[in-house]
Design an enzyme around this catalytic site. Structure first.
Site, short mmCIF file in Angstrom:
data_model
loop_
_atom_site.label_atom_id
_atom_site.label_comp_id
_atom_site.label_asym_id
_atom_site.label_seq_id
_atom_site.Cartn_x
_atom_site.Cartn_y
_atom_site.Cartn_z
N LYS A 119 28.87 35.42 42.26
CA LYS A 119 28.63 36.15 41.04
C LYS A 119 28.06 35.14 39.84
CE LYS A 119 29.73 39.67 43.22
NZ LYS A 119 30.33 40.79 42.88
C1 LIG Z 1 31.03 41.88 43.72
C2 LIG Z 1 30.81 43.44 43.53
C3 LIG Z 1 32.31 44.05 43.24
C4 LIG Z 1 33.42 43.58 43.60
O1 LIG Z 1 33.82 42.54 43.08
P1 LIG Z 1 34.86 41.52 43.97
O2 LIG Z 1 35.15 40.59 42.75
O3 LIG Z 1 34.12 40.79 45.12
O4 LIG Z 1 35.99 42.39 44.12
C5 LIG Z 1 31.84 45.34 42.87
N1 LIG Z 1 30.89 45.82 42.66
C6 LIG Z 1 29.53 44.99 42.62
C7 LIG Z 1 28.33 45.87 42.36
C8 LIG Z 1 29.74 44.00 43.16
O5 LIG Z 1 28.68 43.02 43.23
#
Ligand SMILES: *Cc1c(COP(=O)(O)O)cnc(C)c1O
Length: 420
Positions: free
Chosen positions: A204
């Protein structure tokens, strides 16, 4: 005259790997993060119930977002689970969402025994389409869970009005959308809905390896979300009791200490991604059949390209393969199937052999449920990996590879899609 594609034995555009979010090359992690993690380790206070890093990070994040409350948790999925748990649906109640997202959007709905109802997306953005959401509302709808896909603003102002008109909750999944600007006033994504959820996972905009945040201005929702990630243990009252069903999804002090430093870098990270993306957006304007997401407000988690295969001479899979051979990694479709066609949902693999809570689902999780979602995954959505460490030469290589593949595909087909 076009140059031979690397796929067909020609010379690739590049052979050097690009900066990648899978390692330090595509991450903005420095000595400050190392110091922050080390200082927590030296203190011996690694858990948020004994240290203060997590509490401070929560205050700083809320302040940064301009909301009253932020609650930290162990992942973006946990942050969304906390938001769903704060809504407190009855088993079988419905939450409307998208089939074009990470599984972390939909799993928490099932984990809280609610039924995901899928609405379709806008083919030009991949984000939920308001009329499709409206049509999916039933007397059992408790919430709308909207995703700002790839960091592009979803129509949350309209969805908030819709939610308010039906007395239901709007949850924004902002895992890909730090500093995304939404609506006519340019509000921060995550602050228009009743609850906003963020992720600190490796890929992210900012990261602590894993981690999540749930923000809100509503004191009641905030308290439920906070308690949910700590076994519903009201530590502030001094009583060792458990007020409702909750889990341990706490963020560790090491994660929080690292995330505090990362938050300080976020604005620069997003502006570097935007600057690089604007160069590639200009290139795409020259290439008929390929369109970038509307640039307004987008924070570019990744860089989506929307294809018209008839005009572009190939579909997203064909482009991804040819770009890969040119040394430019690309992903056709983002995910391999809509979330409702994954075994967990389509085959109701949930709790033992019960199929619960999906035995209550009125939608059939079958091909054809959301046609625009399926078209995007099936060939109209090409995803280019993105990060803040691309040099102008790197971005030029993306542009050159796209021009080259487009030129060859269009010349080959005279416009009719064949590659892919
Ligand atoms: C990455 C992501 C998640 C989940 O996040 P994690 O930290 O991997 O559990 C949920 N929704 C979206 C749109 C994502 O990109």
């Amino acid at each position: 005259m076009t140059t031979a594609l690397a796929l067909d034995g020609g010379t690739p555009i590049r052979t050097q790997p690009l900066p990648s979010v899978s390692d330090a090359s595509g991450r903005t992690l420095g000595e400050e993060e190392v110091q922050a993690a080390a200082s927590v380790l030296r203190s011996g206070r690694l858990n948020s119930t004994v240290g203060e890093q997590t509490a401070v990070f929560e205050r700083e994040f809320a302040e940064y977002m301009g909301t009253r409350y932020a609650s930290a948790s162990s992942s973006g999925t946990a942050a969304i689970h906390a938001a769903v748990a704060a809504v407190d649906p009855n088993p079988g109640d419905e939450i409307i969402t998208t089939g074009l997202s990470d599984a972390g959007t939909v799993m928490p709905i099932l984990a809280q025994n609610a039924v995901p109802v899928f609405a379709d997306v806008d083919p030009s953005t991949g984000n939920l389409e308001v009329e499709s959401v409206r049509a999916a509302i039933t007397p059992r709808t408790r919430a709308i869970l909207v995703v700002h896909l790839f960091g592009a603003p979803a129509p949350v102002v309209e969805l908030r009005a819709l939610a308010d008109a039906h007395d239901i909750i709007l949850i924004e999944d902002c895992a890909q959308a730090y500093l995304t600007r939404v609506g006519p006033e340019g509000a921060l994504a995550g602050t228009v809905g009743h609850l906003g959820c963020f992720s600190l996972q490796q890929t992210k905009h900012i990261t602590a390896g894993d981690g999540g945040l749930t923000i809100t201005n509503d004191g009641r929702l905030a308290r439920r979300a906070r308690l949910f990630v700590d076994k519903a243990w009201p530590r502030d009252t001094g009583e060792r009791t458990h007020l409702f069903l909750g889990l341990n999804y706490r963020m560790t002090e090491i994660q929080s200490a690292v995330a505090r430093v990362q938050l300080g870098r976020l604005a620069d990270v997003v502006s570097a991604r935007r600057a690089a993306a604007s160069v590639l957006t200009t290139v795409l304007e020259e290439l008929p059949g390929l369109a970038a997401a509307p640039a307004d407000g987008t924070s570019y988690w990744q860089f989506p390209v929307f294809l018209d295969p008839q005009v572009a001479g190939g579909d997203a899979g064909g482009y991804a393969e040819a770009l890969g051979a040119e040394g430019i990694p690309a992903n056709g479709g983002y995910i391999t199937r809509p979330l409702y066609l994954t075994p967990a949902l389509a085959e109701k693999r949930t709790y033992g052999t019960s199929g619960l809570p999906l035995t209550d689902a009125w939608q059939e999780y079958a091909p054809g449920l959301c046609p625009a979602t399926e078209d995007l995954i099936g060939g109209r959505l090409l995803v280019l990996p993105w990060n803040e460490n691309y040099s102008s030469e790197d971005v030029e290589d993306f542009g050159s590879a796209l021009r080259k593949v487009h030129g060859a595909f269009v010349a080959e087909t005279g416009g009719a899609a064949s590659r892919g």
